[in-house]
Design a protein around this motif. Structure first.
Motif, PDB file in Angstrom:
ATOM      1  N   PRO A 186       0.830  -1.211   0.000  1.00 20.29           N
ATOM      2  CA  PRO A 186       0.000   0.000   0.000  1.00 20.29           C
ATOM      3  C   PRO A 186       0.863   1.258   0.000  1.00 20.29           C
ATOM      4  CG  PRO A 186      -0.710  -1.547   1.718  1.00 20.29           C
ATOM      5  CD  PRO A 186       0.584  -2.061   1.178  1.00 20.29           C
ATOM      6  N   LEU A 187       0.290   2.344  -0.533  1.00 17.79           N
ATOM      7  CA  LEU A 187       1.012   3.609  -0.572  1.00 17.79           C
ATOM      8  C   LEU A 187       1.436   4.041   0.833  1.00 17.79           C
ATOM      9  CD1 LEU A 187       2.007   6.118  -2.104  1.00 17.79           C
ATOM     10  CD2 LEU A 187      -0.293   7.087  -1.841  1.00 17.79           C
TER      11      LEU A 187
ATOM     12  N   ALA B 289       7.963   3.888   4.800  1.00 15.20           N
ATOM     13  CA  ALA B 289       9.338   3.398   4.631  1.00 15.20           C
ATOM     14  C   ALA B 289      10.270   4.538   4.219  1.00 15.20           C
ATOM     15  CB  ALA B 289       9.366   2.287   3.581  1.00 15.20           C
ATOM     16  N   ALA B 290       9.799   5.396   3.301  1.00 16.81           N
ATOM     17  CA  ALA B 290      10.611   6.532   2.849  1.00 16.81           C
ATOM     18  C   ALA B 290      10.848   7.518   3.996  1.00 16.81           C
ATOM     19  CB  ALA B 290       9.924   7.233   1.681  1.00 16.81           C
ATOM     20  N   ILE B 291       9.819   7.737   4.811  1.00 18.04           N
ATOM     21  CA  ILE B 291       9.939   8.666   5.935  1.00 18.04           C
ATOM     22  C   ILE B 291      10.916   8.133   6.982  1.00 18.04           C
ATOM     23  CG2 ILE B 291       8.667   9.484   7.978  1.00 18.04           C
ATOM     24  CD1 ILE B 291       6.344  10.140   6.104  1.00 18.04           C
ATOM     25  N   LEU B 292      10.817   6.846   7.292  1.00 19.65           N
ATOM     26  CA  LEU B 292      11.721   6.258   8.283  1.00 19.65           C
ATOM     27  C   LEU B 292      13.168   6.322   7.797  1.00 19.65           C
ATOM     28  CD1 LEU B 292       9.678   3.139   9.506  1.00 19.65           C
ATOM     29  CD2 LEU B 292       9.736   5.449  10.450  1.00 19.65           C
ATOM     30  N   ASP B 293      13.359   6.141   6.499  1.00 16.90           N
ATOM     31  CA  ASP B 293      14.702   6.255   5.909  1.00 16.90           C
ATOM     32  C   ASP B 293      15.218   7.687   6.044  1.00 16.90           C
ATOM     33  OD1 ASP B 293      16.860   5.012   4.636  1.00 16.90           O
ATOM     34  OD2 ASP B 293      16.232   5.759   2.676  1.00 16.90           O
ATOM     35  N   GLU B 294      14.325   8.656   5.816  1.00 19.14           N
ATOM     36  CA  GLU B 294      14.690  10.074   5.943  1.00 19.14           C
ATOM     37  C   GLU B 294      15.067  10.409   7.387  1.00 19.14           C
ATOM     38  OE1 GLU B 294      15.390  13.511   3.796  1.00 19.14           O
ATOM     39  OE2 GLU B 294      14.437  11.725   2.963  1.00 19.14           O
TER      40      GLU B 294
ATOM     41  N   MET C   3      11.208  -1.741   7.930  1.00 23.78           N
ATOM     42  CA  MET C   3      11.045  -1.699   6.475  1.00 23.78           C
ATOM     43  C   MET C   3      12.361  -1.964   5.768  1.00 23.78           C
ATOM     44  SD  MET C   3       7.817  -0.659   6.308  1.00 23.78           S
ATOM     45  CE  MET C   3       6.605   0.309   7.197  1.00 23.78           C
ATOM     46  N   ARG C   4      12.264  -2.648   4.618  1.00 21.67           N
ATOM     47  CA  ARG C   4      13.438  -2.778   3.756  1.00 21.67           C
ATOM     48  C   ARG C   4      13.462  -1.562   2.852  1.00 21.67           C
ATOM     49  NH1 ARG C   4      16.389  -7.273   3.804  1.00 21.67           N
ATOM     50  NH2 ARG C   4      17.406  -6.735   1.860  1.00 21.67           N
ATOM     51  N   VAL C   5      14.566  -0.804   2.901  1.00 18.60           N
ATOM     52  CA  VAL C   5      14.671   0.410   2.101  1.00 18.60           C
ATOM     53  C   VAL C   5      15.967   0.393   1.307  1.00 18.60           C
ATOM     54  CG1 VAL C   5      13.262   1.885   3.592  1.00 18.60           C
ATOM     55  CG2 VAL C   5      15.675   1.592   4.103  1.00 18.60           C
ATOM     56  N   GLU C   6      15.913   1.011   0.105  1.00 13.53           N
ATOM     57  CA  GLU C   6      17.100   1.096  -0.738  1.00 13.53           C
ATOM     58  C   GLU C   6      17.974   2.253  -0.280  1.00 13.53           C
ATOM     59  OE1 GLU C   6      16.446   1.251  -4.881  1.00 13.53           O
ATOM     60  OE2 GLU C   6      15.417  -0.667  -4.992  1.00 13.53           O
ATOM     61  N   SER C   7      19.276   2.085  -0.428  1.00 16.71           N
ATOM     62  CA  SER C   7      20.187   3.179  -0.091  1.00 16.71           C
ATOM     63  C   SER C   7      21.381   3.134  -1.025  1.00 16.71           C
ATOM     64  CB  SER C   7      20.659   3.067   1.361  1.00 16.71           C
ATOM     65  OG  SER C   7      21.335   1.839   1.561  1.00 16.71           O
ATOM     66  N   GLY C   8      21.867   4.321  -1.377  1.00 18.14           N
ATOM     67  CA  GLY C   8      23.064   4.404  -2.211  1.00 18.14           C
ATOM     68  C   GLY C   8      22.767   4.181  -3.681  1.00 18.14           C
TER      69      GLY C   8
END
Length: 258
Positions: free
Chosen positions: A57-58, A64-69, A120-125
């Motif tokens: 879901p959105l 996930a993007a917010i937690l990465d930020e 969450m699994r998040v992309e980095s780099g």
């Protein structure tokens, strides 16, 4: 050389402007999504529905993007051990406030509250590697700890920078957001206990277990702070909470200990 210094200054100024614009855009997007989620039932429903075959879901992808930020940008920018420009600190406090609003809106919905415990699994780099983020619960603890550390570090300076006073509204609001978030978790645990027949019911302490000691430390600091903070070397207090919130913190502290 002078030319090199000038070019370096111009590059730094350009980078600062680009960072400021980037943060403003992120804040605007997050605020819009938060507004749609809380004000439109159809948008709320759409945000929690998968957008394609086997797609998340959105709401979960934005979280996930917010937690990465939070992990990569917000918390490092508030670190007392990292010297950053005043405008950078203000930028990331504003972004933090917007991120917290979205997380709070999620936590206050039946669909979103379970997501607070997910990592969450998040992309980095540039190589596209993935890693596990902290959970939203853990991130909110780390945010509270960061704003407290930011305030306390500046208060301990013999002369608190004049611009630091501009941070106080955001530091206080973010602390209030964090308290509201943990009160939401506390209410959820109480509700689950009333409706559960399990021998080991869910507790507030179990929900915060990932950062249990850090949160207790934050609660202890919050409960002793007020506008006339005698511990501030310069006599300037940058972060405090109202008496009614101190009572909430005291109650949550007692629950967190058992």
């Amino acid at each position: 050389s002078n030319n090199g210094a000038i070019h370096s200054y111009k590059r730094d100024a350009t980078d600062e402007k680009e960072e400021h614009l980037s943060v403003k855009v992120k804040c605007g997007i997050i605020q819009l999504l938060t507004h749609l989620m809380v004000s439109s039932s159809s948008a709320h429903k759409a945000i929690f529905e998968p957008t394609g075959q086997q797609s998340l879901p959105l709401a979960r992808r934005v979280l996930a993007a917010i937690l990465d930020e939070v992990d990569d940008c917000i918390i490092p920018s508030l670190s007392p051990h990292k010297k950053v420009q005043p405008q950078t600190v203000m930028n990331y406090l504003q972004l933090c406030y917007s991120c917290n609003q979205f997380i709070l809106a999620l936590a206050r919905s039946n669909e979103g509250l379970p997501m607070m415990r997910y990592q969450m699994r998040v992309e980095s780099g540039t190589d596209g590697e993935t890693h596990w983020s902290h959970s939203a619960i853990s991130c909110m603890v780390l945010i509270l700890n960061s704003v407290l550390s930011c305030a306390i570090d500046m208060e301990r300076e013999e002369i608190t920078p004049k611009w630091a006073a501009d941070l106080t509204p955001y530091l206080n609001r973010i602390a209030e957001q964090c308290i509201a978030f943990f009160k939401t978790l506390q209410s959820f645990a109480h509700k689950q206990n009333r409706n559960s027949s399990k021998s080991r019911p869910l507790t507030f302490a179990s929900l915060i277990s990932e950062q249990h000691l850090v949160l207790l430390s934050c609660f202890q600091k919050l409960s002793t702070r007020d506008e006339q903070n005698e511990d501030a070397v310069s006599g300037t207090c940058l972060l405090w909470i109202r008496d009614e919130l101190k009572y909430d913190v005291q109650v949550m502290t007692e629950e967190a200990l058992y």
